[in-house]
Enzyme design. Structure first.
Site, PDB file in Angstrom:
ATOM      1  N   CYS A 134     -16.478  21.930  -9.365  1.00 30.73           N
ATOM      2  CA  CYS A 134     -17.691  21.137  -9.158  1.00 30.73           C
ATOM      3  C   CYS A 134     -17.703  19.908 -10.058  1.00 30.73           C
ATOM      4  O   CYS A 134     -17.976  20.006 -11.254  1.00 30.73           O
ATOM      5  CB  CYS A 134     -18.929  22.006  -9.419  1.00 30.73           C
ATOM      6  SG  CYS A 134     -20.471  21.101  -9.248  1.00 30.73           S
ATOM      7  N   CYS A 137     -21.049  19.026 -11.625  1.00 29.55           N
ATOM      8  CA  CYS A 137     -21.427  19.874 -12.771  1.00 29.55           C
ATOM      9  C   CYS A 137     -20.622  19.493 -14.009  1.00 29.55           C
ATOM     10  O   CYS A 137     -21.165  19.425 -15.106  1.00 29.55           O
ATOM     11  CB  CYS A 137     -21.144  21.353 -12.490  1.00 29.55           C
ATOM     12  SG  CYS A 137     -21.487  21.911 -10.829  1.00 29.55           S
ATOM     13  N   ASP A 138     -19.338  19.287 -13.853  1.00 25.95           N
ATOM     14  CA  ASP A 138     -18.459  19.231 -15.021  1.00 25.95           C
ATOM     15  C   ASP A 138     -17.813  17.870 -15.281  1.00 25.95           C
ATOM     16  O   ASP A 138     -17.176  17.672 -16.316  1.00 25.95           O
ATOM     17  CB  ASP A 138     -17.334  20.275 -14.868  1.00 25.95           C
ATOM     18  CG  ASP A 138     -17.903  21.686 -14.788  1.00 25.95           C
ATOM     19  OD1 ASP A 138     -18.931  21.931 -15.439  1.00 25.95           O
ATOM     20  OD2 ASP A 138     -17.333  22.535 -14.091  1.00 25.95           O
TER      21      ASP A 138
END
Ligand code: NDP
Length: 307
Positions: A134, A137-138
């Protein structure tokens, strides 16, 4: 036999948020956590984009907070895997762990989706230490670094474009000589000077040490010739599989397997059954969107019971 007004299947942000709202509405919900209590966020490290945590929070902590919040209002959270459902008549007959049965007047399906992985040992080893599924997200953790994205679909091209805004360089590793992504996304990737498409290559191994990922070893799809790239982040974007096996032939699904909902709601084609979170989401797949639809599902279940 036990009867519940509201059964929630799955324990990601959608399931727990549904449990918070359903318990506050006096539906005394029962929630079965499933195979991976806490869901996909429990395999990420830092979550910095979930509103309400100005200093970020780890995925497991966030899920623990959501669980406690649901329990505070009386949600009955149980370990167990729903192994069968019969949606042909209400109340719905539900089997847990292949033995225990209960009846549910409404069901909120929040079983999530699982990212597909390459299946390499090194990929598992470096998950959360450079390997992610993701970018939203990261990606932030890889600012000004060199990273790669594996895949050639809309997700991979979107992730590559997103990462190009943050990173120094993004390699897009595509196993064929064409992209599966929409024409618009293809153009966006091909026109971006920070993205280099590595055509016809597949992953042999993800390389790293105690500090995390340091590179990736690729091989040419035809010649098998090997090639190494120095990257600190590897984003695997080779599709997701929604966890809908239980509902095949009972709920209407998209061709990709996601549950179909009435636009703007969480209603499925079966009255009294609602779907929230990634299991019905082809596009966003974020913790906060899952939580939002979990809230919608609980409100819709409450209204359904009142009618
Ligand atoms: P897709 O199934 O569309 O694409 C998966 C990609 O991964 C393909 O390029 C595939 O290659 C590649 N792949 C699969 N397995 C491997 C492997 N083992 N090694 C290397 N590469 C591999 O998945 P997406 O997640 O991209 O998209 C899913 C759905 O969601 C699609 O319908 C998509 O259009 C939609 N979507 C829409 C978005 C939007 O509209 N904004 C954003 C994101 C997704 P190959 O092509 O060779 O099979």
């Amino acid at each position: 036999m036990e009867t519940t007004k509201c059964l929630i299947i799955g324990s990601g942000p959608a399931g727990y948020t549904a449990a918070i709202y359903a318990s506050r509405a006096d539906l005394s919900p029962v929630l079965y956590q499933g195979i991976q209590p806490g869901g996909q966020l429990t395999i990420t490290t830092d979550v910095e984009n979930f509103p309400g945590y100005p200093n970020g929070v780890t995925g497991p902590e966030l899920m623990e907070d959501l669980r406690k919040q649901a329990e505070r209002f009386g949600a009955d959270i149980r370990t167990g895997i729903v192994s069968a459902v019969d949606l042909s008549k209400r109340p719905f007959l539900v089997t847990v762990d292949e033995k225990h049965q209960l009846l549910a007047e409404t069901i909120i399906v929040s079983t999530g989706a699982s990212a597909n992985w390459l299946g390499l040992e090194s990929e598992k080893k470096f998950q959360g230490m450079g390997v992610s599924a993701c970018a939203t997200c990261d990606g932030f953790f890889y600012r000004n670094q060199d990273v790669c994205v594996i895949g050639g679909g809309d997700t991979a091209t979107e992730e590559a474009s997103y990462l190009a805004n943050l990173c120094n360089k993004v390699y897009l590793i595509v196993r064929r000589d064409e992209l599966r992504a929409s024409k618009a996304m293809q153009k966006r990737v091909l026109d971006n000077p920070k993205i280099e498409v590595v055509w016809k290559h597949q992953t042999k191994e993800i390389l790293g040490d105690d500090s995390g990922v340091t590179g990736i070893l690729l091989y040419h799809s035809d010649t098998k010739e090997e090639k190494k790239l120095d990257v600190t982040g590897v984003f695997v974007a080779i599709g997701h599989t929604p966890n809908t096996d239980l509902f095949k032939n009972q709920l209407e699904l998209h061709p990709e397997g996601y549950i179909k909902t009435v636009p703007g709601s969480t209603k499925t084609n079966v009255p009294g059954v609602f779907a929230a979170g990634d299991v019905q989401d082809l596009h966003y797949r974020q913790g906060i969107t899952a939580a939002g639809t979990g809230c919608m599902a609980a409100i819709e279940a409450e209204r359904f019971l009142q009618e």
